[in-house]
Design a protein around this motif. Sequence first.
Motif, short mmCIF file in Angstrom:
data_model
loop_
_atom_site.label_atom_id
_atom_site.label_comp_id
_atom_site.label_asym_id
_atom_site.label_seq_id
_atom_site.Cartn_x
_atom_site.Cartn_y
_atom_site.Cartn_z
N LEU A 150 44.86 108.01 52.11
CA LEU A 150 45.54 107.57 50.89
C LEU A 150 46.84 106.86 51.28
N ILE A 151 47.02 105.65 50.79
CA ILE A 151 48.25 104.89 51.03
C ILE A 151 48.77 104.36 49.71
N ILE A 152 50.06 104.05 49.68
CA ILE A 152 50.70 103.64 48.44
C ILE A 152 51.61 102.45 48.72
N LYS A 153 51.71 101.58 47.73
CA LYS A 153 52.60 100.42 47.81
C LYS A 153 53.24 100.23 46.45
N LYS A 154 54.57 100.20 46.40
CA LYS A 154 55.25 99.93 45.13
C LYS A 154 55.23 98.43 44.88
N THR A 155 54.70 98.05 43.74
CA THR A 155 54.66 96.63 43.38
C THR A 155 55.90 96.22 42.60
N SER A 156 56.64 97.19 42.08
CA SER A 156 57.93 96.96 41.42
C SER A 156 58.65 98.29 41.34
N ALA A 160 53.23 101.28 40.99
CA ALA A 160 52.74 101.46 42.36
C ALA A 160 51.23 101.33 42.35
N ILE A 161 50.67 100.89 43.46
CA ILE A 161 49.22 100.81 43.63
C ILE A 161 48.82 101.74 44.76
N LEU A 162 47.70 102.44 44.58
CA LEU A 162 47.23 103.40 45.57
C LEU A 162 45.83 103.01 46.02
N THR A 196 35.37 104.76 42.76
CA THR A 196 36.72 104.20 42.70
C THR A 196 37.42 104.39 44.04
N ILE A 197 38.12 103.36 44.50
CA ILE A 197 38.88 103.47 45.76
C ILE A 197 40.34 103.08 45.59
N SER A 198 40.75 102.67 44.38
CA SER A 198 42.15 102.31 44.17
C SER A 198 42.49 102.44 42.69
N THR A 199 43.79 102.55 42.42
CA THR A 199 44.28 102.59 41.05
C THR A 199 45.76 102.25 41.06
N THR A 200 46.31 102.03 39.88
CA THR A 200 47.74 101.78 39.75
C THR A 200 48.37 102.91 38.94
N ASP A 201 49.66 103.09 39.12
CA ASP A 201 50.42 104.05 38.33
C ASP A 201 51.66 103.34 37.82
N ASP A 202 51.75 103.21 36.51
CA ASP A 202 52.83 102.46 35.89
C ASP A 202 53.79 103.39 35.16
N GLY A 203 54.89 102.82 34.70
CA GLY A 203 55.88 103.59 33.95
C GLY A 203 56.71 104.50 34.82
N LEU A 204 56.86 104.14 36.09
CA LEU A 204 57.64 104.96 37.01
C LEU A 204 59.13 104.70 36.84
N SER A 205 59.93 105.61 37.34
CA SER A 205 61.38 105.42 37.38
C SER A 205 61.78 104.96 38.78
#
Length: 420
Positions: A150-156, A160-162, A196-205
């Motif tokens: 599992l890896i993560i990248k913040k797009t803003s 973040a996208i995982l 599924t192999i990826s997803t995004t998580d929005d609304g982060l602080s």
Amino acid sequence: MKNIFNNIITPVDLKSCYFLISIIFLFISCVEPLTDSQQSTTPNIEIIKPVTGDSIMVGKNRVEYKASDGTGGQGLSFYEVFINNRFVKRYAQNEDGTNPDIYLEIDSTLLGSSINYYIKVYNKSGKSKESKLQENIFIKDKPPAAPSNLIIKKTSDYSAILLWNDNSNNEKGFELWRKDGGGGVYRKIKTLPVNTISTTDDGLSPFIDYFYKVRAFNDSGQSEFSNEASTSNLPGGQWNLQAEAIGASLIILKWNDFAVNELGFKIERANSYTNTWEVIDIVSPNQTEYEDNNVQPSTAYKYRVAYFTSNSVSGYSNEVSISTFYTDVDGPSNLTAYYSSGVILQWTNNDKLQLTRGTIIEKRAGSYGKFVEIGNVESDSTSFVDYNIESGKTYYYRVRQKLSNRIYTPYSNTVSITIP
């Protein structure tokens, strides 16, 4: 009268009868009577699990059972497993006399069906005993294999996208779990479809570090969790710009100096009203730290850094966000150190309002280099022992307390000690 006389036994016949009776008696007397121990050497076996009405999975399923030889027997020899009245496998008794692990090995072709089974045990005398037949054992799918990498990248600052590896071929979906901050509690935030192999998580602080893990599931249960991935560990490129707040009135920036010909660094901070970048200071070459004391309590800030030469400006570092605490808290003081098998550190706790979340101990070997964290204790503790030391070396120590995520009190004084 003639027939009656014909049936009369003659003396010769009577002698023959006596002889025959003697032979029979002699034969019986030569046969050793069966003892109770010889009659009871039939082995015993009882299945504990799985039993009638239970469920098992595709693959290997361990059978719980009890087996022993009868009284006076020479011990058990082997076992035979029968599934749907067909012999499938033989297990030998362990060399040390203990019972072996026995498994029901179920092929995927039986998925969704029901089976019956029994186990037959043999002793060394050749006698055997069948267990009770266990019926209507339902075959369900095995839980899926755990996802990995599992890896993560913040797009803003707010998204973040995982990405992960799907290691199973029988999952019905995936669960994404998240923990908000290092002291938070994991909770499920998404259920995702099969493959599924990826997803995004929005609304982060931008001011909270998020921790993630993922697992697969099917009707038989869940897989193990993947590795943990966190926004707190995201690399800032070669700059690796980091920020921490000291109470309510100071923010410290740290970065890597990889430039070889810079004349200095420019420090930029985003205007909280217009979101435009503004240069707030420049610092000398080879510097890797900056303190911004022009900040307000309970306020969020965002920074970036670039180096400059006589005729150009570099690309910018990664951006970092940090929020100040709502009040300043005095750090520990009166730090002392003495040697007794280890280095014993003691200090004064000045957190009168009990706002801190632990005390962090840092250490440096020698006069140069960086301090590294070597331990932490509860906020109300005022001592620590360092046993990881070497004779003849000089060590430097300092302590501070944590207020929140990446927010700390000031450091204590620094003490040094040379190990005898």
